[in-house]
Design a protein around this motif. Structure first.
Motif, short mmCIF file in Angstrom:
data_model
loop_
_atom_site.label_atom_id
_atom_site.label_comp_id
_atom_site.label_asym_id
_atom_site.label_seq_id
_atom_site.Cartn_x
_atom_site.Cartn_y
_atom_site.Cartn_z
N THR A 72 0.81 -1.22 -0.08
CA THR A 72 -0.03 -0.15 -0.07
C THR A 72 0.86 1.25 -0.08
N ALA A 73 0.22 2.32 0.12
CA ALA A 73 0.99 3.60 -0.02
C ALA A 73 0.10 4.78 0.92
N ALA A 74 0.57 5.85 0.99
CA ALA A 74 -0.06 6.89 1.55
C ALA A 74 -1.43 7.08 0.91
N PRO A 121 -3.64 1.74 -3.33
CA PRO A 121 -3.98 1.55 -4.74
C PRO A 121 -5.45 1.42 -4.68
N THR A 122 -6.33 1.49 -5.82
CA THR A 122 -7.64 1.06 -5.92
C THR A 122 -7.99 -0.15 -5.44
N SER A 123 -7.12 -1.39 -5.62
CA SER A 123 -7.60 -2.46 -5.10
C SER A 123 -6.15 -2.91 -4.63
N VAL A 124 -6.07 -2.70 -3.15
CA VAL A 124 -4.81 -3.10 -2.34
C VAL A 124 -4.34 -4.57 -2.67
N PRO A 125 -3.07 -4.73 -3.24
CA PRO A 125 -2.78 -5.99 -3.50
C PRO A 125 -2.37 -6.65 -2.23
N THR A 126 -2.38 -7.99 -1.95
CA THR A 126 -2.01 -8.82 -0.76
C THR A 126 -1.23 -9.89 -1.32
N ALA A 127 -0.46 -10.49 -0.42
CA ALA A 127 0.34 -11.68 -0.69
C ALA A 127 0.53 -12.49 0.52
N THR A 128 0.60 -13.58 0.66
CA THR A 128 1.05 -14.66 1.52
C THR A 128 2.41 -14.59 1.82
N GLY A 129 2.78 -14.22 3.09
CA GLY A 129 4.37 -14.51 3.33
C GLY A 129 4.51 -15.77 4.60
N THR A 164 2.15 -3.75 4.91
CA THR A 164 1.48 -3.98 6.14
C THR A 164 1.02 -5.36 6.72
N GLY A 165 0.72 -5.80 7.66
CA GLY A 165 0.37 -6.99 8.02
C GLY A 165 1.48 -7.80 8.52
N LEU A 166 2.42 -7.37 8.88
CA LEU A 166 3.77 -8.34 9.39
C LEU A 166 3.31 -9.01 10.71
N PRO A 167 3.56 -10.30 10.83
CA PRO A 167 3.06 -11.22 11.86
C PRO A 167 3.25 -10.69 13.25
N PHE A 168 4.02 -9.82 13.37
CA PHE A 168 4.21 -9.36 14.98
C PHE A 168 4.83 -7.94 14.97
N LYS A 179 4.50 -3.02 9.97
CA LYS A 179 4.69 -2.52 8.68
C LYS A 179 6.00 -1.99 8.39
N ILE A 180 6.36 -2.09 7.20
CA ILE A 180 7.51 -1.83 6.53
C ILE A 180 7.45 -0.42 5.80
N ARG A 181 8.26 0.64 5.98
CA ARG A 181 8.25 1.86 5.31
C ARG A 181 9.53 1.82 4.69
#
Length: 176
Positions: free
Chosen positions: A61-63, A66-74, A104-108, A143-145
C-alpha cells in the motif's frame, strides 16, 4: 511418553515431556546464565521461550492506497525475540497508488527498543522505479516503510508508482 512435573501451591505443572523423540519444555530452554552474573536465574535473558512458524497476509500500500490493495501470503519463523520473514508480491496492480510505499500486516509488531528498526530488510524490485531504497520497521509497528537512501543527503520517502505488473520480493529479520 514420559512427563516430569513441578508441584507448587497445590498445582501440578508439566515441565518436561519426552515423547517419540521430541522433548517439550514447559518454561523454555535455558541456554546459559548470565556470564557476568553466575547466580542469575534461568529466566534472565538466556531462555529460549518462543519458537513459532506460520503464514501472514501482507498488503502493498501507500499514503494513497491503490484502488484495489494487493495482498500476498508470506511466511515467518520466530525464534525468541527475532522474527525472520519473507513475502513476494508477483505481478500486482498498484493503479491509483501514490506516496510512501508500505508493506502492512507483518506477523508481530516490532519491539519497543532503539535497535528494533535497524535490522536489514532485503528488497528486490521489478517494474518499480530503481532506487537505493531500504525498508525500516519502526517500534511497535507491524509494517515496513520504504525510504530512498543517498549518501550525504536526507532520506526521502520511496513513493509507490501506480501501474500493473509490479514485483516486490522482501525478506528480513526484526526484533519483536
Amino acid at each position: 511418553k514420559l512427563t516430569f512435573y513441578t508441584y507448587k501451591a497445590g498445582t501440578e505443572t508439566p515441565t518436561l515431556t519426552l515423547e517419540s523423540g521430541l522433548a517439550t519444555f514447559g518454561g523454555g530452554i535455558a541456554l546459559q546464565t548470565s556470564p557476568t552474573n553466575a547466580s542469575a536465574t534461568a529466566n534472565e535473558a538466556y531462555t529460549l521461550d518462543k519458537y513459532e512458524t506460520g503464514n501472514f497476509t501482507g498488503s502493498l500500500t501507500a499514503a494513497t492506497p491503490p484502488t484495489s490493495v494487493p495482498t500476498a501470503t508470506g511466511n515467518y519463523t520466530r525464534v525468541g525475540n527475532q522474527c525472520h520473514f519473507q513475502i513476494k508480491f508477483n505481478s500486482v496492480n498498484t493503479s491509483g497508488a501514490s506516496g510512501q510505499m508500505e508493506i502492512t500486516g507483518l506477523p508481530f509488531p516490532a519491539a519497543n527498543d532503539n535497535d528494533s528498526n535497524y535490522n536489514p530488510i532485503n528488497v528486490i524490485f521489478y517494474n518499480l522505479p530503481y532506487s537505493n531504497s531500504n525498508g525500516i520497521i519502526y517500534r511497535n509497528e507491524s509494517k515496513i516503510r520504504f525510504y530512498n537512501i543517498v549518501d550525504g543527503a536526507a532520506w526521502n520517502n520511496y513513493n509507490l508508482s501506480a501501474g500493473s505488473g509490479k514485483y516486490l520480493w522482501i525478506s528480513g529479520t526484526y526484533s519483536v
